[in-house]
Design an enzyme around this catalytic site. Structure first.
Site, short mmCIF file in Angstrom:
data_model
loop_
_atom_site.label_atom_id
_atom_site.label_comp_id
_atom_site.label_asym_id
_atom_site.label_seq_id
_atom_site.Cartn_x
_atom_site.Cartn_y
_atom_site.Cartn_z
N ASN A 150 3.82 -35.17 25.19
CA ASN A 150 4.65 -34.51 26.19
C ASN A 150 5.11 -35.55 27.22
O ASN A 150 4.29 -36.21 27.85
CB ASN A 150 3.80 -33.40 26.85
CG ASN A 150 4.58 -32.61 27.87
OD1 ASN A 150 5.36 -33.18 28.62
ND2 ASN A 150 4.37 -31.32 27.91
N HIS A 179 6.15 -35.94 32.36
CA HIS A 179 5.74 -36.68 33.55
C HIS A 179 6.50 -37.98 33.74
O HIS A 179 6.53 -38.52 34.84
CB HIS A 179 4.22 -36.91 33.54
CG HIS A 179 3.49 -35.61 33.68
ND1 HIS A 179 3.50 -34.89 34.85
CD2 HIS A 179 2.79 -34.87 32.79
CE1 HIS A 179 2.82 -33.77 34.68
NE2 HIS A 179 2.39 -33.74 33.44
N HIS A 222 9.48 -29.96 28.37
CA HIS A 222 9.58 -28.63 28.97
C HIS A 222 10.77 -28.62 29.93
O HIS A 222 10.73 -29.28 30.97
CB HIS A 222 8.27 -28.34 29.72
CG HIS A 222 8.17 -26.99 30.35
ND1 HIS A 222 7.05 -26.57 31.03
CD2 HIS A 222 9.04 -25.96 30.40
CE1 HIS A 222 7.25 -25.33 31.46
NE2 HIS A 222 8.45 -24.94 31.11
N ARG A 267 12.26 -26.84 32.57
CA ARG A 267 11.90 -25.74 33.48
C ARG A 267 13.16 -25.17 34.12
O ARG A 267 14.17 -25.85 34.25
CB ARG A 267 10.95 -26.26 34.57
CG ARG A 267 9.63 -26.76 34.00
CD ARG A 267 8.65 -27.02 35.11
NE ARG A 267 8.21 -25.78 35.71
CZ ARG A 267 6.99 -25.25 35.59
NH1 ARG A 267 6.06 -25.89 34.92
NH2 ARG A 267 6.70 -24.12 36.18
N ARG A 274 12.66 -29.33 37.40
CA ARG A 274 11.90 -30.23 38.28
C ARG A 274 11.53 -31.55 37.59
O ARG A 274 11.26 -32.52 38.25
CB ARG A 274 10.66 -29.54 38.84
CG ARG A 274 9.52 -29.38 37.87
CD ARG A 274 8.31 -28.79 38.58
NE ARG A 274 8.53 -27.41 38.94
CZ ARG A 274 7.56 -26.50 39.01
NH1 ARG A 274 6.31 -26.85 38.78
NH2 ARG A 274 7.81 -25.26 39.31
N GLU A 284 9.72 -26.82 25.02
CA GLU A 284 8.98 -25.79 25.77
C GLU A 284 9.90 -25.14 26.77
O GLU A 284 10.64 -25.84 27.48
CB GLU A 284 7.83 -26.44 26.54
CG GLU A 284 6.65 -26.79 25.69
CD GLU A 284 5.53 -27.31 26.57
OE1 GLU A 284 5.61 -27.25 27.81
OE2 GLU A 284 4.57 -27.81 25.99
N THR A 296 -4.55 -13.91 33.29
CA THR A 296 -5.38 -14.57 34.31
C THR A 296 -5.82 -15.96 33.85
O THR A 296 -6.05 -16.84 34.66
CB THR A 296 -6.64 -13.73 34.63
OG1 THR A 296 -7.17 -13.27 33.40
CG2 THR A 296 -6.33 -12.58 35.54
N GLU A 331 -0.16 -21.72 20.43
CA GLU A 331 -0.80 -22.87 21.06
C GLU A 331 -1.83 -22.33 22.04
O GLU A 331 -1.49 -21.61 22.98
CB GLU A 331 0.23 -23.75 21.79
CG GLU A 331 -0.45 -24.93 22.47
CD GLU A 331 0.47 -26.10 22.78
OE1 GLU A 331 1.46 -26.30 22.04
OE2 GLU A 331 0.19 -26.81 23.75
N HIS A 388 -3.00 -28.69 26.80
CA HIS A 388 -3.11 -28.67 28.26
C HIS A 388 -4.39 -29.35 28.76
O HIS A 388 -5.49 -28.88 28.51
CB HIS A 388 -3.05 -27.26 28.86
CG HIS A 388 -2.63 -27.31 30.31
ND1 HIS A 388 -1.32 -27.26 30.71
CD2 HIS A 388 -3.36 -27.50 31.42
CE1 HIS A 388 -1.27 -27.38 32.02
NE2 HIS A 388 -2.48 -27.54 32.48
N1 PXP Z 1 1.11 -27.65 25.86
C1 PXP Z 1 1.84 -26.86 26.67
C2 PXP Z 1 2.29 -25.53 26.15
C3 PXP Z 1 2.18 -27.27 27.97
O1 PXP Z 1 2.91 -26.48 28.76
C4 PXP Z 1 1.77 -28.56 28.39
C5 PXP Z 1 2.17 -29.05 29.72
O2 PXP Z 1 1.58 -28.35 30.72
C6 PXP Z 1 1.02 -29.34 27.52
C7 PXP Z 1 0.70 -28.86 26.26
C8 PXP Z 1 0.53 -30.69 27.91
O3 PXP Z 1 -0.39 -30.59 28.94
P1 PXP Z 1 -0.89 -31.89 29.67
O4 PXP Z 1 0.31 -32.53 30.29
O5 PXP Z 1 -1.86 -31.38 30.67
O6 PXP Z 1 -1.53 -32.77 28.63
#
Ligand code: PXP
Length: 253
Positions: free
Chosen positions: A11, A14, A47, A49, A53, A74, A105, A155, A198
């Protein structure tokens, strides 16, 4: 790769976050994606958004034309995002909650409470050839709902598991791992392909990578952070090595 391969999706959100902090063009998330691909990523996750952002529309266009590995797009389940996905037809679309009302939650998408709406929402995406995945909590009602609406992939949200590692809460970690293990098995038994993501990091990836029912991990924040110290290639290669090692040790490779 073997029939029981474990894919790594990197991903790159960042990288875009860092770029946008200055409002310029660097660091370039497309360059990072190409480097991740060369380092062994099996796919790239981004992703888009609603508030743009981090990743912006032009990044999705750039990724679609530059990558040879699949793009996992995403997005929130909105009309705007559906139009964008239908225009690009990425390999995969992963629906994630962006608003509080859309999530359970535990932080996953509440598919069980919105099954009719989501079934209608994903139909054109599936017809366009994208593999639709639902980012859900490791909860039987959510897994079942995904199978019911015809989503081929789930996922499982590893946030609580990853946080427990970081905070040294071993009981919570073990409990979360048990839930992910059981729901991966349950999902696979319903014919769903199971991914996990995540918050995963070097210390926490092994037990998840070892699960035979899991086919893909999506990892971002840790890998991009670790790239500061090892470089992006080294950061990804070490994650790949730990995943492979865990799979071999468990006999799931
Ligand atoms: N999978 C999904 C569905 C996500 O939304 C994210 C980003 O939040 C990730 C994986 C990757 O998470 P991380 O950046 O915390 O490794």
């Amino acid at each position: 790769m073997s029939g029981n391969e474990l894919r790594l999706g990197v991903n790159i959100d960042h990288v875009a976050t860092l770029r946008n902090a200055r409002g310029g063009a660097t660091p370039d998330p497309i360059r990072a994606a190409l480097m991740a691909q060369a380092a062994g990523a099996d796919g790239i996750t981004a992703h888009l958004r609603e508030d743009r952002r981090h990743i912006v529309d032009a990044d999705i266009e750039g990724l679609m034309s530059a990558l040879t590995v699949p793009l996992n797009f995403e997005m929130a389940a909105t009309e705007e995002m559906q139009k964008i996905a239908l225009r690009h037809k990425p390999h995969a679309v992963c629906l994630v909650p962006e608003k509080r009302e859309e999530r359970t939650t535990e932080g996953g998408l509440d598919v069980a409470a919105n099954d009719n709406t989501l079934a209608t929402y994903i139909a054109p995406l599936r017809a366009a050839g994208s593999r639709v995945s639902m980012f859900i909590a490791a909860d039987p009602a959510q897994v079942e709902a995904c199978a019911r609406i015809g989503a081929p992939v789930i996922e499982l949200h590893a946030g609580a598991y990853s946080d427990a590692w970081a905070e040294g809460q071993w009981d919570v970690r073990d409990d979360e791992l048990r839930k992910i293990t059981e729901m991966a098995r349950f999902g696979a038994s319903l014919g769903l392909e199971v991914h996990v993501g995540h918050g995963l990091a070097y210390e926490s990836v092994g037990p998840i990578a070892a699960l035979p029912d899991v086919r893909e991990l999506n990892i971002g924040h840790f890998l991009i952070g670790e790239a500061i110290f090892r470089g992006l290639t080294g950061s990804i290669q070490e994650m790949r090595r730990l995943m492979d090692e865990a799979r071999v040790q468990q006999g799931t490779a």
